[in-house]
Design a protein around this motif. Structure first.
Motif, mmCIF file in Angstrom:
data_model
loop_
_atom_site.group_PDB
_atom_site.id
_atom_site.type_symbol
_atom_site.label_atom_id
_atom_site.label_comp_id
_atom_site.label_asym_id
_atom_site.label_seq_id
_atom_site.Cartn_x
_atom_site.Cartn_y
_atom_site.Cartn_z
ATOM 1 N N GLN A 1 0.827 -1.201 0.000
ATOM 2 C CA GLN A 1 0.000 0.000 0.000
ATOM 3 C C GLN A 1 0.868 1.261 0.000
ATOM 4 O O GLN A 1 0.520 2.271 -0.631
ATOM 5 C CB GLN A 1 -0.916 -0.002 1.224
ATOM 6 N N ALA A 2 2.011 1.210 0.692
ATOM 7 C CA ALA A 2 2.902 2.368 0.745
ATOM 8 C C ALA A 2 3.494 2.693 -0.622
ATOM 9 O O ALA A 2 3.824 3.855 -0.898
ATOM 10 C CB ALA A 2 4.012 2.123 1.757
ATOM 11 N N ARG A 3 3.643 1.698 -1.483
ATOM 12 C CA ARG A 3 4.266 1.898 -2.797
ATOM 13 C C ARG A 3 3.234 2.020 -3.914
ATOM 14 O O ARG A 3 3.594 1.995 -5.086
ATOM 15 C CB ARG A 3 5.215 0.726 -3.123
ATOM 16 N N ILE A 4 1.981 2.147 -3.574
ATOM 17 C CA ILE A 4 0.937 2.116 -4.601
ATOM 18 C C ILE A 4 1.038 3.306 -5.549
ATOM 19 O O ILE A 4 0.782 3.189 -6.756
ATOM 20 C CB ILE A 4 -0.461 2.033 -3.932
ATOM 21 N N ASP A 5 1.426 4.486 -5.046
ATOM 22 C CA ASP A 5 1.592 5.648 -5.928
ATOM 23 C C ASP A 5 2.827 5.497 -6.814
ATOM 24 O O ASP A 5 2.801 5.856 -7.998
ATOM 25 C CB ASP A 5 1.693 6.926 -5.100
ATOM 26 N N ASP A 6 3.908 4.986 -6.226
ATOM 27 C CA ASP A 6 5.150 4.837 -6.998
ATOM 28 C C ASP A 6 5.003 3.832 -8.131
ATOM 29 O O ASP A 6 5.662 3.961 -9.167
ATOM 30 C CB ASP A 6 6.290 4.388 -6.072
ATOM 31 N N LEU A 7 4.154 2.828 -7.947
ATOM 32 C CA LEU A 7 3.989 1.802 -8.971
ATOM 33 C C LEU A 7 3.435 2.363 -10.281
ATOM 34 O O LEU A 7 3.607 1.753 -11.334
ATOM 35 C CB LEU A 7 3.064 0.689 -8.457
ATOM 36 N N HIS A 8 2.771 3.531 -10.223
ATOM 37 C CA HIS A 8 2.239 4.130 -11.435
ATOM 38 C C HIS A 8 3.340 4.717 -12.312
ATOM 39 O O HIS A 8 3.104 5.007 -13.495
ATOM 40 C CB HIS A 8 1.237 5.235 -11.083
ATOM 41 N N TYR A 9 4.539 4.902 -11.764
ATOM 42 C CA TYR A 9 5.586 5.621 -12.487
ATOM 43 C C TYR A 9 6.821 4.764 -12.734
ATOM 44 O O TYR A 9 7.878 5.290 -13.094
ATOM 45 C CB TYR A 9 5.972 6.883 -11.708
ATOM 46 N N VAL A 10 6.722 3.471 -12.555
ATOM 47 C CA VAL A 10 7.819 2.562 -12.886
ATOM 48 C C VAL A 10 7.294 1.502 -13.844
ATOM 49 O O VAL A 10 6.083 1.278 -13.942
ATOM 50 C CB VAL A 10 8.395 1.888 -11.612
ATOM 51 N N GLU A 11 8.204 0.881 -14.556
ATOM 52 C CA GLU A 11 7.809 -0.128 -15.531
ATOM 53 C C GLU A 11 7.375 -1.423 -14.865
ATOM 54 O O GLU A 11 6.493 -2.119 -15.357
ATOM 55 C CB GLU A 11 8.970 -0.400 -16.486
ATOM 56 N N ASN A 12 8.010 -1.766 -13.730
ATOM 57 C CA ASN A 12 7.625 -2.969 -13.000
ATOM 58 C C ASN A 12 8.029 -2.803 -11.548
ATOM 59 O O ASN A 12 8.849 -1.950 -11.193
ATOM 60 C CB ASN A 12 8.282 -4.220 -13.603
ATOM 61 N N ALA A 13 7.433 -3.629 -10.684
ATOM 62 C CA ALA A 13 7.676 -3.523 -9.245
ATOM 63 C C ALA A 13 9.109 -3.857 -8.872
ATOM 64 O O ALA A 13 9.592 -3.443 -7.809
ATOM 65 C CB ALA A 13 6.705 -4.444 -8.493
ATOM 66 N N GLU A 14 9.805 -4.580 -9.727
ATOM 67 C CA GLU A 14 11.184 -4.958 -9.422
ATOM 68 C C GLU A 14 12.087 -3.741 -9.330
ATOM 69 O O GLU A 14 13.075 -3.736 -8.588
ATOM 70 C CB GLU A 14 11.701 -5.912 -10.497
ATOM 71 N N GLN A 15 11.764 -2.689 -10.074
ATOM 72 C CA GLN A 15 12.580 -1.479 -10.002
ATOM 73 C C GLN A 15 12.543 -0.866 -8.615
ATOM 74 O O GLN A 15 13.526 -0.260 -8.169
ATOM 75 C CB GLN A 15 12.102 -0.473 -11.055
ATOM 76 N N LEU A 16 11.439 -1.007 -7.906
ATOM 77 C CA LEU A 16 11.362 -0.516 -6.532
ATOM 78 C C LEU A 16 12.260 -1.336 -5.609
ATOM 79 O O LEU A 16 12.800 -0.807 -4.634
ATOM 80 C CB LEU A 16 9.918 -0.544 -6.035
ATOM 81 N N ASP A 17 12.411 -2.628 -5.900
ATOM 82 C CA ASP A 17 13.341 -3.450 -5.120
ATOM 83 C C ASP A 17 14.778 -2.991 -5.333
ATOM 84 O O ASP A 17 15.583 -2.990 -4.400
ATOM 85 C CB ASP A 17 13.188 -4.923 -5.503
ATOM 86 N N PHE A 18 15.104 -2.605 -6.563
ATOM 87 C CA PHE A 18 16.436 -2.070 -6.822
ATOM 88 C C PHE A 18 16.643 -0.738 -6.104
ATOM 89 O O PHE A 18 17.750 -0.426 -5.661
ATOM 90 C CB PHE A 18 16.670 -1.903 -8.322
ATOM 91 N N LEU A 19 15.581 0.039 -5.985
ATOM 92 C CA LEU A 19 15.699 1.295 -5.244
ATOM 93 C C LEU A 19 16.022 1.045 -3.773
ATOM 94 O O LEU A 19 16.717 1.850 -3.140
ATOM 95 C CB LEU A 19 14.406 2.111 -5.371
ATOM 96 N N ASN A 20 15.526 -0.069 -3.217
ATOM 97 C CA ASN A 20 15.875 -0.403 -1.834
ATOM 98 C C ASN A 20 17.388 -0.584 -1.678
ATOM 99 O O ASN A 20 17.986 -0.121 -0.705
ATOM 100 C CB ASN A 20 15.151 -1.674 -1.403
ATOM 101 N N ILE A 21 17.998 -1.276 -2.639
ATOM 102 C CA ILE A 21 19.458 -1.460 -2.611
ATOM 103 C C ILE A 21 20.158 -0.124 -2.823
ATOM 104 O O ILE A 21 21.124 0.213 -2.124
ATOM 105 C CB ILE A 21 19.874 -2.473 -3.694
#
Length: 421
Positions: A23-43
């Motif tokens: 739920q916290a990443r629901i807005d960010d998911l609209h602006y990335v190609e896939n959810a995996e990119q958010l995992d890379f942002l964690n690193i």
């Protein structure tokens, strides 16, 4: 302040489930190609925090606390609506004070500007000399005013609900290995007791796991690596520590050989008893019986299935991290498994502290959205920095020209301040 983890705000309010993180990443998911990119942002963000912490010369515990603060803050905020870099600076500043290792705000601002701002270098020689020590994140206008960081500190503490006490897996690791004396006494609350005064989560507390320096360092570095993911929000710190020990026992050459030797010895028949001469001195030296590593792990008062689940998630993190390259050599690899203890320790230390050598991609291609991408599915800091800028620009465009025709406020924090009067 809580006397132990079980009664702390960390345990009661900051162990969340995956639905909350999604739920916290629901807005960010609209602006990335896939959810995996958010995992890379964690690193990516964890590496940035580690880099800034090293520049500020703070302890590893301060860096870990700052990373936890950052994760907690973004359970309530979106990357696309905030500036993660000033949040990182505020997290390091607050974490240093929370861990009683304060750093002056001027130092935090100046080191952040040196780390994040892209300076114009006049000659290729200056660029080559600066490349090894400076990380170019391209934040051209990082604020130089100390009041901006002080204001961000207020917002950060507000969203953290003033819960600044963080428990880490390091204490459990040292307690299980009988080396808690080398840690600060102030951390003793992490030892804790079971829920409602029950037994310790590692059993009776009498037995200790005897690890050599190499395997112990490997377990410590695995814990460091877990902060590149959201495991610190999903599981209690003692479970992460036990999972790190579990991975070390299985994957380290020394500990794996010891377990295999024990298994072979248990399968062999016991030797016949021998008569002892009365002339033999009772004070003679006796060979120390090898420790029962498997029995020790089985005696821990935890769910081993949950430990195995956490271990699998750590391995998945390493698999993802293999595709995150902070240098230009394609053959460079993050994985430390399968190496001798000394090499594994050095490799993991490099990954946890000094892999922060940002590089702008060599062989790159442009996606349809204009974001540079590397071939072979490799992700670099430059790609993620560009992705963050693109996310913020797209979000600003959406809130400025929404489908309803009525612009909405972008800065939620400013909105809260105005509402408070």
């Amino acid at each position: 302040m809580a006397t132990d983890f079980w009664s702390s705000s960390h345990n009661k309010r900051w162990i969340v489930d995956r639905a909350t993180l999604k739920q916290a990443r629901i807005d960010d998911l609209h602006y990335v190609e896939n959810a995996e990119q958010l995992d890379f942002l964690n690193i990516y963000f964890a590496n940035v925090i580690s880099k800034l912490g090293k520049r500020l010369q703070v302890r590893q515990r301060v860096i870990a606390t700052a990373t936890v603060f950052f994760r907690r803050f973004y359970t309530k905020n979106s990357y696309c609506e905030t500036d993660p870099f000033i949040v990182i600076s505020a997290c390091c500043y607050v974490a240093a004070k929370a861990e009683e290792s304060p750093v002056h705000i001027k130092n935090v601002v100046s080191e952040s500007r040196l780390l994040f701002s892209r300076e114009i270098l006049t000659t290729p020689a200056e660029h080559a000399a600066d490349f090894d020590t400076e990380e170019e994140y391209g934040i051209k206008h990082f604020p130089s005013d100390n009041s901006k960081l002080a204001e961000m500190e207020f917002y950060l503490v507000h969203d953290l609900e003033c819960d600044l006490i963080v428990f880490h897996p390091y204490r459990t690791l040292m307690a299980l290995c009988g080396k808690e004396a080398i840690l600060n006494v102030a951390e003793a609350g992490e030892l804790g007791i079971g829920v409602d005064g029950g037994p310790r989560y590692w059993g009776t507390g009498e037995g200790k796991l005897e690890l050599e320096e190499g395997p112990l360092q490997m377990a410590w570095f695995i814990i460091n690596d877990t902060y590149r993911s959201e495991l610190c929000l999903l599981y209690p710190p003692h479970m992460i520590a036990i999972a790190a020990i579990y991975l070390t026992l299985v994957l380290n050459v020394t500990t794996r050989a010891a377990i295999q030797t024990q298994a072979q010895a248990q399968n062999q028949p016991a030797p016949p008893p021998t008569r002892r001469s009365s002339r033999t001195s009772s004070s003679g030296t006796h060979k120390k019986a090898p420790q029962d590593i498997v029995g020790f792990m089985a005696g821990l008062n935890v769910s081993m299935s949950l430990v195995a689940t956490i271990a699998q998630e750590i391995i998945a993190l390493y698999t993802l991290w293999d595709r995150y390259k902070e240098d230009a050599t394609p053959e460079s690899s993050r994985s430390t498994f399968g190496r001798p203890p000394s090499s594994a320790s050095a490799g993991t230390k490099r990954s946890a502290a000094s892999r922060d050598t940002s590089v702008f991609m060599g062989s790159e291609e442009l996606s349809t959205a204009g974001t540079p991408r590397l071939a072979d599915d490799v992700v670099t800091p430059a790609f993620l920095t560009h992705l963050l800028f693109r996310m913020r620009e797209a979000r600003l465009a959406d809130v400025s020209h929404p489908a309803t025709g009525r612009p909405v406020a972008v800065n939620k924090m400013l909105e809260r301040t105005q509402a408070a009067g």
